[in-house]
Write a protein that holds these residues in place. Structure first.
Motif, PDB file in Angstrom:
ATOM      1  N   HIS A 159      35.934 -78.931 -38.317  1.00  0.00           N
ATOM      2  CA  HIS A 159      34.660 -79.611 -38.076  1.00  0.00           C
ATOM      3  C   HIS A 159      34.871 -81.100 -38.348  1.00  0.00           C
ATOM      4  CE1 HIS A 159      31.379 -76.417 -37.943  1.00  0.00           C
ATOM      5  NE2 HIS A 159      32.510 -75.745 -37.929  1.00  0.00           N
ATOM      6  N   PRO A 160      35.047 -81.905 -37.317  1.00  0.00           N
ATOM      7  CA  PRO A 160      35.311 -83.341 -37.528  1.00  0.00           C
ATOM      8  C   PRO A 160      34.243 -84.040 -38.364  1.00  0.00           C
ATOM      9  CG  PRO A 160      35.644 -82.747 -35.224  1.00  0.00           C
ATOM     10  CD  PRO A 160      35.053 -81.548 -35.906  1.00  0.00           C
ATOM     11  N   ARG A 161      32.974 -83.681 -38.175  1.00  0.00           N
ATOM     12  CA  ARG A 161      31.912 -84.348 -38.958  1.00  0.00           C
ATOM     13  C   ARG A 161      32.078 -84.091 -40.444  1.00  0.00           C
ATOM     14  NH1 ARG A 161      28.290 -82.696 -34.516  1.00  0.00           N
ATOM     15  NH2 ARG A 161      28.019 -80.779 -35.679  1.00  0.00           N
ATOM     16  N   VAL A 162      32.514 -82.901 -40.798  1.00  0.00           N
ATOM     17  CA  VAL A 162      32.724 -82.587 -42.213  1.00  0.00           C
ATOM     18  C   VAL A 162      33.886 -83.404 -42.756  1.00  0.00           C
ATOM     19  CG1 VAL A 162      33.380 -80.766 -43.839  1.00  0.00           C
ATOM     20  CG2 VAL A 162      31.697 -80.289 -42.045  1.00  0.00           C
ATOM     21  N   ARG A 173      31.015 -75.444 -48.025  1.00  0.00           N
ATOM     22  CA  ARG A 173      29.551 -75.523 -47.997  1.00  0.00           C
ATOM     23  C   ARG A 173      29.084 -76.458 -46.890  1.00  0.00           C
ATOM     24  NH1 ARG A 173      28.101 -75.633 -54.510  1.00  0.00           N
ATOM     25  NH2 ARG A 173      28.586 -73.420 -54.827  1.00  0.00           N
ATOM     26  N   ALA A 174      29.789 -77.553 -46.711  1.00  0.00           N
ATOM     27  CA  ALA A 174      29.428 -78.495 -45.651  1.00  0.00           C
ATOM     28  C   ALA A 174      29.682 -77.886 -44.282  1.00  0.00           C
ATOM     29  CB  ALA A 174      30.198 -79.800 -45.813  1.00  0.00           C
ATOM     30  N   VAL A 175      30.755 -77.137 -44.130  1.00  0.00           N
ATOM     31  CA  VAL A 175      31.024 -76.457 -42.869  1.00  0.00           C
ATOM     32  C   VAL A 175      29.883 -75.480 -42.560  1.00  0.00           C
ATOM     33  CG1 VAL A 175      32.505 -74.745 -41.734  1.00  0.00           C
ATOM     34  CG2 VAL A 175      33.514 -76.716 -42.885  1.00  0.00           C
ATOM     35  N   ALA A 176      29.489 -74.704 -43.569  1.00  0.00           N
ATOM     36  CA  ALA A 176      28.416 -73.716 -43.383  1.00  0.00           C
ATOM     37  C   ALA A 176      27.103 -74.394 -42.989  1.00  0.00           C
ATOM     38  CB  ALA A 176      28.234 -72.877 -44.636  1.00  0.00           C
ATOM     39  N   ALA A 177      26.859 -75.584 -43.499  1.00  0.00           N
ATOM     40  CA  ALA A 177      25.608 -76.304 -43.218  1.00  0.00           C
ATOM     41  C   ALA A 177      25.668 -77.065 -41.904  1.00  0.00           C
ATOM     42  CB  ALA A 177      25.302 -77.274 -44.360  1.00  0.00           C
ATOM     43  N   ASP A 178      26.863 -77.319 -41.396  1.00  0.00           N
ATOM     44  CA  ASP A 178      27.027 -78.086 -40.149  1.00  0.00           C
ATOM     45  C   ASP A 178      26.639 -77.212 -38.961  1.00  0.00           C
ATOM     46  OD1 ASP A 178      27.906 -80.411 -38.654  1.00  0.00           O
ATOM     47  OD2 ASP A 178      29.642 -79.215 -38.065  1.00  0.00           O
ATOM     48  N   PRO A 179      25.734 -77.677 -38.116  1.00  0.00           N
ATOM     49  CA  PRO A 179      25.307 -76.851 -36.999  1.00  0.00           C
ATOM     50  C   PRO A 179      26.358 -76.675 -35.914  1.00  0.00           C
ATOM     51  CG  PRO A 179      24.318 -79.031 -36.831  1.00  0.00           C
ATOM     52  CD  PRO A 179      25.045 -78.965 -38.152  1.00  0.00           C
ATOM     53  N   GLY A 180      27.434 -77.450 -35.983  1.00  0.00           N
ATOM     54  CA  GLY A 180      28.441 -77.377 -34.924  1.00  0.00           C
ATOM     55  C   GLY A 180      27.875 -77.968 -33.640  1.00  0.00           C
ATOM     56  N   ASP A 181      28.573 -77.842 -32.571  1.00  0.00           N
ATOM     57  CA  ASP A 181      28.059 -78.309 -31.275  1.00  0.00           C
ATOM     58  C   ASP A 181      28.818 -77.676 -30.161  1.00  0.00           C
ATOM     59  OD1 ASP A 181      26.007 -79.903 -32.264  1.00  0.00           O
ATOM     60  OD2 ASP A 181      27.229 -81.689 -32.280  1.00  0.00           O
ATOM     61  N   TYR A 188      38.034 -68.094 -39.942  1.00  0.00           N
ATOM     62  CA  TYR A 188      36.600 -67.815 -40.062  1.00  0.00           C
ATOM     63  C   TYR A 188      35.860 -68.524 -38.947  1.00  0.00           C
ATOM     64  CZ  TYR A 188      38.199 -66.139 -44.470  1.00  0.00           C
ATOM     65  OH  TYR A 188      38.888 -65.426 -45.412  1.00  0.00           O
ATOM     66  N   ARG A 189      34.960 -67.801 -38.317  1.00  0.00           N
ATOM     67  CA  ARG A 189      34.100 -68.360 -37.274  1.00  0.00           C
ATOM     68  C   ARG A 189      32.701 -67.803 -37.461  1.00  0.00           C
ATOM     69  NH1 ARG A 189      36.791 -67.118 -32.200  1.00  0.00           N
ATOM     70  NH2 ARG A 189      38.463 -66.336 -33.437  1.00  0.00           N
ATOM     71  N   ARG A 190      31.719 -68.593 -37.037  1.00  0.00           N
ATOM     72  CA  ARG A 190      30.342 -68.092 -37.078  1.00  0.00           C
ATOM     73  C   ARG A 190      30.220 -66.912 -36.137  1.00  0.00           C
ATOM     74  NH1 ARG A 190      28.101 -73.679 -37.389  1.00  0.00           N
ATOM     75  NH2 ARG A 190      27.226 -73.808 -39.465  1.00  0.00           N
ATOM     76  N   ARG A 191      29.427 -65.950 -36.537  1.00  0.00           N
ATOM     77  CA  ARG A 191      29.202 -64.794 -35.670  1.00  0.00           C
ATOM     78  C   ARG A 191      28.678 -65.262 -34.319  1.00  0.00           C
ATOM     79  NH1 ARG A 191      27.855 -62.699 -40.663  1.00  0.00           N
ATOM     80  NH2 ARG A 191      29.112 -60.906 -41.212  1.00  0.00           N
ATOM     81  N   GLY A 192      29.281 -64.725 -33.283  1.00  0.00           N
ATOM     82  CA  GLY A 192      28.844 -65.054 -31.932  1.00  0.00           C
ATOM     83  C   GLY A 192      29.485 -66.292 -31.346  1.00  0.00           C
ATOM     84  N   GLU A 193      30.226 -67.061 -32.144  1.00  0.00           N
ATOM     85  CA  GLU A 193      30.879 -68.263 -31.615  1.00  0.00           C
ATOM     86  C   GLU A 193      32.346 -67.981 -31.346  1.00  0.00           C
ATOM     87  OE1 GLU A 193      30.205 -71.821 -33.847  1.00  0.00           O
ATOM     88  OE2 GLU A 193      28.038 -71.586 -33.779  1.00  0.00           O
ATOM     89  N   ARG A 194      32.901 -68.714 -30.426  1.00  0.00           N
ATOM     90  CA  ARG A 194      34.299 -68.509 -30.045  1.00  0.00           C
ATOM     91  C   ARG A 194      35.260 -69.345 -30.871  1.00  0.00           C
ATOM     92  NH1 ARG A 194      35.112 -68.299 -23.769  1.00  0.00           N
ATOM     93  NH2 ARG A 194      36.904 -67.191 -24.555  1.00  0.00           N
ATOM     94  N   GLU A 195      34.799 -70.487 -31.321  1.00  0.00           N
ATOM     95  CA  GLU A 195      35.687 -71.423 -32.011  1.00  0.00           C
ATOM     96  C   GLU A 195      35.834 -71.096 -33.490  1.00  0.00           C
ATOM     97  OE1 GLU A 195      37.433 -73.809 -30.389  1.00  0.00           O
ATOM     98  OE2 GLU A 195      36.528 -72.989 -28.572  1.00  0.00           O
ATOM     99  N   VAL A 196      37.048 -71.186 -33.972  1.00  0.00           N
ATOM    100  CA  VAL A 196      37.339 -71.020 -35.393  1.00  0.00           C
ATOM    101  C   VAL A 196      36.886 -72.281 -36.121  1.00  0.00           C
ATOM    102  CG1 VAL A 196      39.232 -70.873 -37.060  1.00  0.00           C
ATOM    103  CG2 VAL A 196      39.258 -69.440 -35.010  1.00  0.00           C
ATOM    104  N   ALA A 197      36.254 -72.112 -37.286  1.00  0.00           N
ATOM    105  CA  ALA A 197      35.780 -73.251 -38.066  1.00  0.00           C
ATOM    106  C   ALA A 197      36.734 -73.591 -39.209  1.00  0.00           C
ATOM    107  CB  ALA A 197      34.394 -72.959 -38.626  1.00  0.00           C
ATOM    108  N   VAL A 198      37.307 -72.554 -39.819  1.00  0.00           N
ATOM    109  CA  VAL A 198      38.173 -72.729 -40.979  1.00  0.00           C
ATOM    110  C   VAL A 198      39.306 -71.706 -40.882  1.00  0.00           C
ATOM    111  CG1 VAL A 198      38.317 -72.552 -43.507  1.00  0.00           C
ATOM    112  CG2 VAL A 198      36.250 -73.484 -42.454  1.00  0.00           C
ATOM    113  N   ALA A 199      40.484 -72.101 -41.308  1.00  0.00           N
ATOM    114  CA  ALA A 199      41.611 -71.181 -41.405  1.00  0.00           C
ATOM    115  C   ALA A 199      42.496 -71.660 -42.553  1.00  0.00           C
ATOM    116  CB  ALA A 199      42.399 -71.144 -40.102  1.00  0.00           C
ATOM    117  N   PHE A 200      43.346 -70.770 -43.040  1.00  0.00           N
ATOM    118  CA  PHE A 200      44.289 -71.175 -44.074  1.00  0.00           C
ATOM    119  C   PHE A 200      45.603 -70.440 -43.880  1.00  0.00           C
ATOM    120  CE2 PHE A 200      41.837 -67.744 -46.066  1.00  0.00           C
ATOM    121  CZ  PHE A 200      42.826 -66.922 -46.591  1.00  0.00           C
ATOM    122  N   ALA A 201      46.674 -71.021 -44.440  1.00  0.00           N
ATOM    123  CA  ALA A 201      47.990 -70.424 -44.256  1.00  0.00           C
ATOM    124  C   ALA A 201      48.942 -70.845 -45.364  1.00  0.00           C
ATOM    125  CB  ALA A 201      48.571 -70.846 -42.908  1.00  0.00           C
TER     126      ALA A 201
END
Length: 121
Positions: free
Chosen positions: A74-77, A113-121, A49-62
């Motif tokens: 997201h290190p801050r999360v 939820r914290a990932v979704a709220a994190d603005p990223g950088d 999963y990545r935010r629309r328009g962003e290149r970096e993946v935020a979450v994945a599972f396997a």
């Protein structure tokens, strides 16, 4: 399964052993519900999963050979949840569950939820 050649998440889930399919479907449902504005895709052989328009993946599972992994990129999360992650099997960017019934959906929900709220950088 370490990596998959599935082209979509539905195909990925369909090829899982039944003993794991329910748990990974629940993780997918959490991601879809808690990550509004994120796009679902297959990356590196796993659902991601990545935010629309962003290149970096935020979450994945396997589904790995010995565990189910959730990658939280997201290190801050991860830092904000250090207390709740203590006692869990974690790696540099992942949270691992040894068996499907061990998946902590409440913790995952809060992390997403914290990932979704994190603005990223």
């Amino acid at each position: 399964m370490v990596t998959s050649k599935a082209t979509g998440v539905d195909d990925y889930l369909a090829e899982l052993p039944e003993t794991r399919r329910e748990a990974l479907t629940a993780i997918r449902d959490l991601c879809r519900r808690e990550l509004p504005g994120y796009e679902e895709a297959m990356e590196y052989g796993m659902p991601a999963y990545r935010r629309r328009g962003e290149r970096e993946v935020a979450v994945a599972f396997a589904s790995q050979k010995r565990y189910i992994s959730v990658y939280l990129l997201h290190p801050r999360v991860r830092e904000a949840f250090a207390d709740r992650l203590a006692g869990h099997d974690t790696g540099k960017g992942c949270l691992r569950f040894s068996r499907p019934e061990k998946v902590d959906t409440a913790l995952l929900r809060d992390l997403l939820r914290a990932v979704a709220a994190d603005p990223g950088d």
